[in-house]
Write an enzyme that holds these catalytic residues in place. Structure first.
Site, PDB file in Angstrom:
ATOM      1  N   THR A  71       0.820  -1.206   0.000  1.00  0.00           N
ATOM      2  CA  THR A  71       0.000   0.000   0.000  1.00  0.00           C
ATOM      3  C   THR A  71       0.857   1.260   0.000  1.00  0.00           C
ATOM      4  O   THR A  71       0.569   2.219  -0.714  1.00  0.00           O
ATOM      5  CB  THR A  71      -0.947   0.000   1.215  1.00  0.00           C
ATOM      6  N   GLU A  72       1.910   1.250   0.794  1.00  0.00           N
ATOM      7  CA  GLU A  72       2.743   2.450   0.954  1.00  0.00           C
ATOM      8  C   GLU A  72       3.602   2.745  -0.271  1.00  0.00           C
ATOM      9  O   GLU A  72       3.661   3.881  -0.724  1.00  0.00           O
ATOM     10  CB  GLU A  72       3.654   2.306   2.182  1.00  0.00           C
ATOM     11  N   SER A  73       4.317   1.740  -0.771  1.00  0.00           N
ATOM     12  CA  SER A  73       5.322   2.005  -1.808  1.00  0.00           C
ATOM     13  C   SER A  73       5.238   1.066  -3.003  1.00  0.00           C
ATOM     14  O   SER A  73       6.004   1.243  -3.950  1.00  0.00           O
ATOM     15  CB  SER A  73       6.723   1.886  -1.202  1.00  0.00           C
TER      16      SER A  73
END
Length: 182
Positions: A57-59
């Site tokens: 989700t983040e990167s």
């Protein structure tokens, strides 16, 4: 004759299913950095599939990722969080550029998830909301009747980005558990 046709259809369905799972695992929901994810999720007693979901989700597994707010690396760690975590885990010399090191980023991210897990009594929604929107905001929301009826769960997350983040990580988490927890 009819039996052979049914058997052939079942074989095609089974092959298609495993083909889709294989594509999902290799291209859409991979498990890279498994050495570091497994090591630090075990050390900090965090579900490795949750770590994968956060990274996805983040990167999307880009170790060079930098957010609009200057969060860095795979788990998008803010400089201040990195500095705080480094002190807590015994790293004497910390520079923000170190957050691009995959192993250190995952180690700090796992430590931070564990810290939030302890703070929010294993409540996944609160942990993820705090990871994205800050634990100070989550604590404010919990004490506000507009956002929490019981002071222990959030009924409403006032930051749309944080609400979307929580939902996305939970969806990715469920997919990772399904694909790899066999």
């Amino acid at each position: 004759m009819k039996f052979k046709r049914i058997l052939a259809i079942l074989i095609v369905i089974i092959i298609a299913y495993f083909g889709v799972v294989l594509v999902m695992k290799n291209y859409v929901y991979p498990y890279p950095y498994d050495e570091y994810i497994n090591k630090y999720s075990e050390e900090y007693e965090i579900d490795p599939y949750l770590v994968l979901a956060v990274i996805k989700t983040e990167s999307d597994f880009n170790k060079e990722a930098v957010s609009k707010r200057d969060a860095k690396g795979l788990m998008q760690i803010m400089d201040t969080t990195g500095e705080w975590a480094a002190k807590e885990i015994g790293i004497n010399y910390f520079m923000p550029s170190m957050l691009f090191d995959s192993e250190l980023n995952i180690r700090i991210g796992c430590w931070y998830l564990k810290t939030l897990e302890n703070e929010f009594d294993n409540n996944l929604d609160l942990i993820l909301a705090a990871y994205n929107g800050g634990s100070g905001n989550v604590n404010k929301w919990l004490s506000d009747e507009d956002y929490s009826n019981d002071g222990e769960n959030l009924d409403y997350i006032p930051f749309p980005e944080t609400k979307k983040y929580v939902d996305k990580v939970k969806a990715n988490y469920n997919i990772y558990k399904y694909l790899y927890n066999k």
